[in-house]
Design an enzyme around this catalytic site. Structure first.
Site, PDB file in Angstrom:
ATOM      1  N   PRO A 121     -71.511 -19.136  89.504  1.00  0.00           N
ATOM      2  CA  PRO A 121     -71.702 -20.450  90.128  1.00  0.00           C
ATOM      3  C   PRO A 121     -73.150 -20.947  90.175  1.00  0.00           C
ATOM      4  O   PRO A 121     -73.379 -22.113  90.504  1.00  0.00           O
ATOM      5  CB  PRO A 121     -71.163 -20.238  91.553  1.00  0.00           C
ATOM      6  CG  PRO A 121     -71.231 -18.770  91.791  1.00  0.00           C
ATOM      7  CD  PRO A 121     -71.052 -18.113  90.463  1.00  0.00           C
ATOM      8  N   LYS A 175     -72.015 -25.131  87.127  1.00  0.00           N
ATOM      9  CA  LYS A 175     -71.561 -25.662  85.840  1.00  0.00           C
ATOM     10  C   LYS A 175     -70.045 -25.615  85.635  1.00  0.00           C
ATOM     11  O   LYS A 175     -69.530 -26.210  84.678  1.00  0.00           O
ATOM     12  CB  LYS A 175     -72.240 -24.894  84.681  1.00  0.00           C
ATOM     13  CG  LYS A 175     -73.714 -25.164  84.547  1.00  0.00           C
ATOM     14  CD  LYS A 175     -73.967 -26.597  84.119  1.00  0.00           C
ATOM     15  CE  LYS A 175     -75.402 -27.025  84.280  1.00  0.00           C
ATOM     16  NZ  LYS A 175     -75.564 -28.383  84.808  1.00  0.00           N
ATOM     17  N   TYR A 211     -82.315 -23.244  96.430  1.00  0.00           N
ATOM     18  CA  TYR A 211     -81.911 -21.960  95.838  1.00  0.00           C
ATOM     19  C   TYR A 211     -83.015 -20.964  96.207  1.00  0.00           C
ATOM     20  O   TYR A 211     -84.193 -21.235  95.937  1.00  0.00           O
ATOM     21  CB  TYR A 211     -81.842 -22.046  94.321  1.00  0.00           C
ATOM     22  CG  TYR A 211     -80.711 -22.911  93.779  1.00  0.00           C
ATOM     23  CD1 TYR A 211     -79.496 -22.353  93.414  1.00  0.00           C
ATOM     24  CD2 TYR A 211     -80.877 -24.287  93.583  1.00  0.00           C
ATOM     25  CE1 TYR A 211     -78.465 -23.127  92.891  1.00  0.00           C
ATOM     26  CE2 TYR A 211     -79.854 -25.077  93.060  1.00  0.00           C
ATOM     27  CZ  TYR A 211     -78.650 -24.482  92.714  1.00  0.00           C
ATOM     28  OH  TYR A 211     -77.635 -25.259  92.194  1.00  0.00           O
ATOM     29  N   TYR A 218     -79.843 -28.548  84.005  1.00  0.00           N
ATOM     30  CA  TYR A 218     -79.227 -28.732  85.330  1.00  0.00           C
ATOM     31  C   TYR A 218     -78.487 -30.075  85.410  1.00  0.00           C
ATOM     32  O   TYR A 218     -77.382 -30.143  85.948  1.00  0.00           O
ATOM     33  CB  TYR A 218     -80.293 -28.626  86.423  1.00  0.00           C
ATOM     34  CG  TYR A 218     -79.713 -28.440  87.814  1.00  0.00           C
ATOM     35  CD1 TYR A 218     -79.438 -27.170  88.302  1.00  0.00           C
ATOM     36  CD2 TYR A 218     -79.429 -29.535  88.628  1.00  0.00           C
ATOM     37  CE1 TYR A 218     -78.889 -26.981  89.574  1.00  0.00           C
ATOM     38  CE2 TYR A 218     -78.884 -29.359  89.899  1.00  0.00           C
ATOM     39  CZ  TYR A 218     -78.624 -28.083  90.361  1.00  0.00           C
ATOM     40  OH  TYR A 218     -78.078 -27.912  91.613  1.00  0.00           O
ATOM     41  N   HIS A 257     -78.825 -36.935  93.889  1.00  0.00           N
ATOM     42  CA  HIS A 257     -79.956 -36.028  94.101  1.00  0.00           C
ATOM     43  C   HIS A 257     -80.873 -36.043  92.876  1.00  0.00           C
ATOM     44  O   HIS A 257     -80.418 -35.814  91.766  1.00  0.00           O
ATOM     45  CB  HIS A 257     -79.461 -34.597  94.352  1.00  0.00           C
ATOM     46  CG  HIS A 257     -78.955 -34.394  95.751  1.00  0.00           C
ATOM     47  ND1 HIS A 257     -79.091 -33.208  96.429  1.00  0.00           N
ATOM     48  CD2 HIS A 257     -78.352 -35.247  96.612  1.00  0.00           C
ATOM     49  CE1 HIS A 257     -78.572 -33.338  97.643  1.00  0.00           C
ATOM     50  NE2 HIS A 257     -78.109 -34.565  97.770  1.00  0.00           N
TER      51      HIS A 257
HETATM   52  C1  PHB Z   1     -71.984 -25.771  96.311  1.00  0.00           C
HETATM   53  O1  PHB Z   1     -72.367 -26.746  96.952  1.00  0.00           O
HETATM   54  O2  PHB Z   1     -70.921 -25.192  96.584  1.00  0.00           O
HETATM   55  C2  PHB Z   1     -72.819 -25.287  95.175  1.00  0.00           C
HETATM   56  C3  PHB Z   1     -73.960 -25.990  94.839  1.00  0.00           C
HETATM   57  C4  PHB Z   1     -74.758 -25.548  93.793  1.00  0.00           C
HETATM   58  C5  PHB Z   1     -74.403 -24.423  93.097  1.00  0.00           C
HETATM   59  C6  PHB Z   1     -73.245 -23.723  93.417  1.00  0.00           C
HETATM   60  C7  PHB Z   1     -72.449 -24.157  94.470  1.00  0.00           C
HETATM   61  O3  PHB Z   1     -75.206 -23.984  92.095  1.00  0.00           O
END
Ligand code: PHB
Ligand code: APR
Length: 393
Positions: free
Chosen positions: A296, A300, A204, A388, A75
Site C-alpha cells: 500500500p 497505487k 509518511y 506518486y 493535495h
Molecule cells: C490511506 O489513506 O488509507 C492511504 C494513504 C496513502 C497510502 C496508503 C493508504 O500510501
C-alpha cells in the site's frame, strides 16, 4: 435452465468491475456484474484513499464524479518524516501542476453503486460458486448459484475483476499463467478514528521502530497506520498501545499535536507485490487486484485498477464500435507495462520507509543514503512526484 444473454460478464462488484460496467453502459454496451458478497459487505471495506488524476478523470467520464469533486480534497504535496524532520515533496511544482485527490475508496464504491442503480445496471449479489466456461470459444459463458438455483449467462467477453482471491485468474491454465510474487515480512496495522487529522497533508514516517503513516478521509475522519510484524493480530493491539506506538514514530511536534480517540475500525493488511501474466486468456480479461497486488505504500492499488479499466474499456469500445480487435489484442501488454512501473514504485517506496526485520547495517546505511539523496536532489523529488501523481496511461 434458460441463459441470460449479454455482451460482457464482469466477475466482481468491487471498484474495477463497477467502473467498467458503468463506462460500458453509457456507450450502450451491456454487461452483468456478478458479486459473491452482499452490497453492505463490499461497502464496509476500508481501503486507501489517494486518487491519481487519471482515476479522477475516469470517474468523471463515468458520470460519477460529482460528489468526489465536491467532497474530495485536492493535495498538492505530502511529507516524509525522518530523524525528527518533515521533508515536503511538492507534487504540483515538481510535475508541472499535477495533484492527487484524497477521497476514500469506500466513497468511490458508494458513488459507483449509486450510478449503477440510477441507470438500472445489473449487479447480482451473493452469486455463489461462479464458474467460467468455454473461454476460447466465440460465446463463452458463466454459471453460478443464487439462493441454491443454478444460473447461466452467455456473452462475448468475460472480465475477471474479482480481486486477488477471485475465481477468474484460477480459471487460466497453469501452464499459460506466470505469477511473480514477493511477500514482505511485515504488515500495516490501520486505525480509522473520528478525530481531526494531525496534518492537512499526508505524512509518511521512516523510523527505527518502523514505518508510520498519517492519512485522512475528511476534516473529521483520520486514518493512521503503523508497520507491525506479519505475525501480529489486530485484536492484540489496544487503541492505547496503537496511539503510543504511532506517536513514538512521529516527529515530537507532530506527536504532540496528534488527536487520539476510539478506533472505529482496526485491521492488519499484509504487504505483497504480485503480478500475473498475461492478463488475457482467450476471451477472458483480468483487471485490477485479480491480476496484480502492490504494497500500500504510495496507494497505487486502486489507481492501477483504474488504468486497466481504461485500457480495457477502450479496447471493448474499439471492438463494438469499429469492429477492431486491435485494442483488446494489445490490452495485456499495455496494461502490464504500466503495472510493472507501479510495482517498481510501490516496492521502492516500501523499501525506502520500512524497517526490515532481517536487514543488515549495510541495508540501513543504504536506506539512509537513499533518503538523503531524495531530500537533497530536485531530480529525485521530481521522479518521486511523477510516480506518486501517476504515470500517464
Ligand atoms: C490511506 O489513506 O488509507 C492511504 C494513504 C496513502 C497510502 C496508503 C493508504 O500510501
Ligand atoms: N465470484 C464473484 N465475486 C467475487 C469472487 C467470485 N468467485 N471472488 C471475489 N469476488 C468479489 C469480491 O467480493 C470483491 O467485491 O470481487 C470483488 C473484487 O473487488 P476488489 O478486491 O476490491 O478488487 P478491485 O475491484 O480490482 O479493486 C481494486 O485496489 O486499493 C486496491 O485492493 C484495493 O480493492 C482495491 C483494489
Amino acid at each position: 435452465m434458460s441463459a441470460l444473454q449479454t455482451q460482457v460478464v464482469i466477475i466482481g462488484g468491487g471498484p474495477s468491475g463497477l467502473l467498467l460496467s458503468q463506462l460500458l453502459h453509457r456507450k450502450g454496451i451491456s454487461s452483468i456484474v456478478l458479486e459473491r458478497q452482499t452490497r453492505s459487505h463490499v461497502m464496509g471495506r476500508i481501503r486507501a484513499g489517494v486518487l491519481e488524476h487519471g482515476f479522477v478523470n475516469l470517474m468523471r467520464e463515468a458520470g460519477c464524479g460529482r460528489r468526489m469533486d465536491r467532497e474530495g480534497e485536492v493535495h498538492a504535496g505530502f511529507c516524509i518524516a525522518h530523524q525528527g524532520q518533515l521533508n515536503r515533496i511538492d507534487l504540483a511544482s515538481r510535475t508541472g501542476g499535477e495533484t492527487v485527490m484524497v477521497y476514500g475508496q469506500t466513497e468511490v464504491t458508494r458513488d459507483l453503486y449509486q450510478a449503477r442503480d440510477a441507470m438500472g445496471g445489473v449487479v447480482i449479489h451473493t452469486a455463489q460458486n461462479v464458474q467460467l466456461h468455454a473461454l476460447n470459444d466465440a460465446r463463452p459463458f458463466v454459471t453460478w448459484e443464487l439462493d441454491g438455483n443454478a444460473q447461466r449467462a452467455e456473452c462475448d467477453f468475460i472480465v475477471g475483476a474479482d480481486g486477488f482471491h477471485g475465481v477468474s485468474r484460477k480459471s487460466i491454465p497453469a501452464d499459460v499463467l506466470k505469477e511473480y510474487e514477493k511477500i514482505y515480512p511485515f504488515g500495516w496495522l490501520g486505525v480509522l478514528s473520528e478525530t481531526a487529522p494531525v496534518s492537512d497533508e499526508l505524512i509518511y514516517a521512516r523510523h527505527e521502530r518502523g514505518f508510520a503513516l498519517c492519512s485522512l478521509r475528511s476534516p473529521v475522519l483520520s486514518r493512521y497506520y503503523i508497520q507491525v510484524p506479519s505475525t501480529d493480530q489486530a485484536k492484540d493491539w489496544s487503541d492505547k498501545a496503537f496511539w503510543v506506538e504511532l506517536k513514538r514514530r512521529l516527529p515530537a511536534d507532530v506527536a504532540a499535536a496528534l488527536q487520539t480517540g476510539p478506533s472505529i475500525e482496526k485491521s492488519i493488511a499484509p504487504l505483497r507485490s504480485f503480478v500475473a501474466e498475461p492478463m488475457r486468456y482467450g476471451n477472458l480479461f483480468l483487471a485490477g487486484d485479480a491480476a496484480h497486488i502492490v504494497p500500500p505504500t504510495g496507494a497505487k492499488g486502486l489507481n492501477l485498477a483504474a488504468s486497466d479499466i481504461h485500457y480495457l474499456y477502450h479496447g471493448l469500445l474499439e471492438y463494438y464500435v469499429k469492429g477492431s480487435c486491435a485494442g483488446l489484442d494489445a490490452y495485456s501488454e499495455k496494461a502490464l507495462a504500466r503495472v510493472w512501473k507501479a510495482e517498481r514504485f510501490s516496492w521502492w517506496m516500501t523499501n525506502l520507509l520500512h524497517s526490515s526485520p532481517d536487514g543488515s547495517e549495510t541495508d540501513l546505511r543504504l536506506q539512509s543514503a537513499e533518503l538523503d539523496y531524495l531530500f537533497s536532489s530536485d531530480a529525485a523529488q521530481a521522479s518521486m512526484a511523477e510516480n506518486y501523481v501517476g504515470l500517464p496511461y
